[in-house]
Design a protein around this motif. Sequence first.
Motif, PDB file in Angstrom:
ATOM      1  N   GLY A 113      31.188 -46.440 -21.882  1.00 30.68           N
ATOM      2  CA  GLY A 113      30.972 -45.215 -22.651  1.00 30.68           C
ATOM      3  C   GLY A 113      30.472 -45.577 -24.034  1.00 30.68           C
ATOM      4  N   GLU A 114      31.261 -45.239 -25.057  1.00 31.57           N
ATOM      5  CA  GLU A 114      30.867 -45.554 -26.438  1.00 31.57           C
ATOM      6  C   GLU A 114      31.524 -46.832 -26.940  1.00 31.57           C
ATOM      7  N   LEU A 115      32.272 -47.502 -26.071  1.00 31.77           N
ATOM      8  CA  LEU A 115      33.062 -48.653 -26.521  1.00 31.77           C
ATOM      9  C   LEU A 115      32.430 -49.975 -26.117  1.00 31.77           C
ATOM     10  N   LEU A 116      32.582 -50.945 -26.987  1.00 28.09           N
ATOM     11  CA  LEU A 116      32.192 -52.307 -26.616  1.00 28.09           C
ATOM     12  C   LEU A 116      33.282 -53.263 -27.081  1.00 28.09           C
ATOM     13  N   ASP A 117      33.391 -54.370 -26.361  1.00 35.33           N
ATOM     14  CA  ASP A 117      34.446 -55.349 -26.622  1.00 35.33           C
ATOM     15  C   ASP A 117      33.823 -56.605 -27.228  1.00 35.33           C
ATOM     16  N   LEU A 118      34.148 -56.851 -28.483  1.00 36.95           N
ATOM     17  CA  LEU A 118      33.553 -57.994 -29.177  1.00 36.95           C
ATOM     18  C   LEU A 118      34.271 -59.318 -28.903  1.00 36.95           C
ATOM     19  N   GLU A 119      35.437 -59.235 -28.296  1.00 38.63           N
ATOM     20  CA  GLU A 119      36.244 -60.456 -28.185  1.00 38.63           C
ATOM     21  C   GLU A 119      35.554 -61.588 -27.420  1.00 38.63           C
ATOM     22  N   PRO A 120      34.987 -61.331 -26.225  1.00 38.75           N
ATOM     23  CA  PRO A 120      34.339 -62.444 -25.504  1.00 38.75           C
ATOM     24  C   PRO A 120      33.177 -63.047 -26.293  1.00 38.75           C
ATOM     25  N   THR A 121      32.420 -62.193 -26.984  1.00 33.49           N
ATOM     26  CA  THR A 121      31.289 -62.679 -27.780  1.00 33.49           C
ATOM     27  C   THR A 121      31.778 -63.585 -28.902  1.00 33.49           C
ATOM     28  N   PHE A 122      32.820 -63.119 -29.583  1.00 36.43           N
ATOM     29  CA  PHE A 122      33.394 -63.905 -30.679  1.00 36.43           C
ATOM     30  C   PHE A 122      33.946 -65.230 -30.159  1.00 36.43           C
ATOM     31  N   ARG A 123      34.698 -65.148 -29.081  1.00 37.41           N
ATOM     32  CA  ARG A 123      35.317 -66.344 -28.503  1.00 37.41           C
ATOM     33  C   ARG A 123      34.255 -67.408 -28.138  1.00 37.41           C
ATOM     34  N   ASP A 124      33.200 -66.963 -27.463  1.00 37.50           N
ATOM     35  CA  ASP A 124      32.138 -67.895 -27.059  1.00 37.50           C
ATOM     36  C   ASP A 124      31.468 -68.519 -28.282  1.00 37.50           C
ATOM     37  N   ALA A 125      31.226 -67.694 -29.299  1.00 36.65           N
ATOM     38  CA  ALA A 125      30.529 -68.195 -30.490  1.00 36.65           C
ATOM     39  C   ALA A 125      31.377 -69.248 -31.199  1.00 36.65           C
ATOM     40  N   VAL A 126      32.670 -69.001 -31.302  1.00 37.03           N
ATOM     41  CA  VAL A 126      33.550 -69.934 -32.015  1.00 37.03           C
ATOM     42  C   VAL A 126      33.656 -71.255 -31.263  1.00 37.03           C
ATOM     43  N   VAL A 127      33.900 -71.175 -29.971  1.00 37.58           N
ATOM     44  CA  VAL A 127      34.152 -72.396 -29.203  1.00 37.58           C
ATOM     45  C   VAL A 127      32.949 -73.347 -29.275  1.00 37.58           C
ATOM     46  N   LEU A 128      31.747 -72.756 -29.339  1.00 37.45           N
ATOM     47  CA  LEU A 128      30.538 -73.589 -29.426  1.00 37.45           C
ATOM     48  C   LEU A 128      30.449 -74.363 -30.735  1.00 37.45           C
ATOM     49  N   THR A 129      31.075 -73.850 -31.790  1.00 34.10           N
ATOM     50  CA  THR A 129      30.907 -74.483 -33.103  1.00 34.10           C
ATOM     51  C   THR A 129      32.041 -75.439 -33.455  1.00 34.10           C
ATOM     52  N   LEU A 130      33.098 -75.448 -32.669  1.00 32.84           N
ATOM     53  CA  LEU A 130      34.248 -76.265 -33.059  1.00 32.84           C
ATOM     54  C   LEU A 130      33.987 -77.743 -32.808  1.00 32.84           C
ATOM     55  N   PRO A 131      34.463 -78.588 -33.730  1.00 36.67           N
ATOM     56  CA  PRO A 131      34.284 -80.028 -33.530  1.00 36.67           C
ATOM     57  C   PRO A 131      35.219 -80.530 -32.431  1.00 36.67           C
ATOM     58  N   LEU A 132      34.719 -81.363 -31.538  1.00 37.57           N
ATOM     59  CA  LEU A 132      35.579 -81.918 -30.491  1.00 37.57           C
ATOM     60  C   LEU A 132      36.534 -82.951 -31.079  1.00 37.57           C
TER      61      LEU A 132
END
Length: 183
Positions: A113-132
Amino acid sequence: MTLHLDPRAPWVVSTHDLGRRPGSMREMHLTLPAPADVGVDMIGIPKDADVKLDLRLEAVMEGVLVTGTARSPLRGECARCLEPVTSETEVSFQELFFYSAEDAAEDDSLLDGELLDLEPTFRDAVVLTLPLSPLCSEDCTGLCSQCGVRLADAEPDHGHEVIDARWAKLQGLVPEHNNDQES
Ligand SMILES: [Zn+2]
Ligand SMILES: [Zn+2]
């Protein structure tokens, strides 16, 4: 591929004010509590830490394009010396949320409807930038391979005398000798 979002979930954002006319745009500035388990082995975002979001929502033909940056604290441990590491991360992301599953591919995000969930987008973006291998400092010297002391806390000339193998054998005999005397 249907989804039912909970409008009260902190990372579910309403696009009500945006409408669906292509070209309309809204900016949003939110502070949201970090979801659980955003991270990799050695470092991540503490649950419920403040995540500051600057978002731009644009209505396009197929859906809503969200462009944003997120800033949040990081906590982890140094990969070399295991001391706690705290720092911050800032990530950028962009995601198109489709109005209809018919226009979207399997992995694409959808509006409910009018809702979107930002959590998966945020989660994916963060995990890609974290140092191993996060480090407490760039030149962390780690732990002594012999005794495990943190070298940054030890005397500058910290080291161990290398004991000759024959002496090591004799040293091993000493306690047994003592035990014999006691009994
Ligand atoms: Zn370290
Ligand atoms: Zn040592």
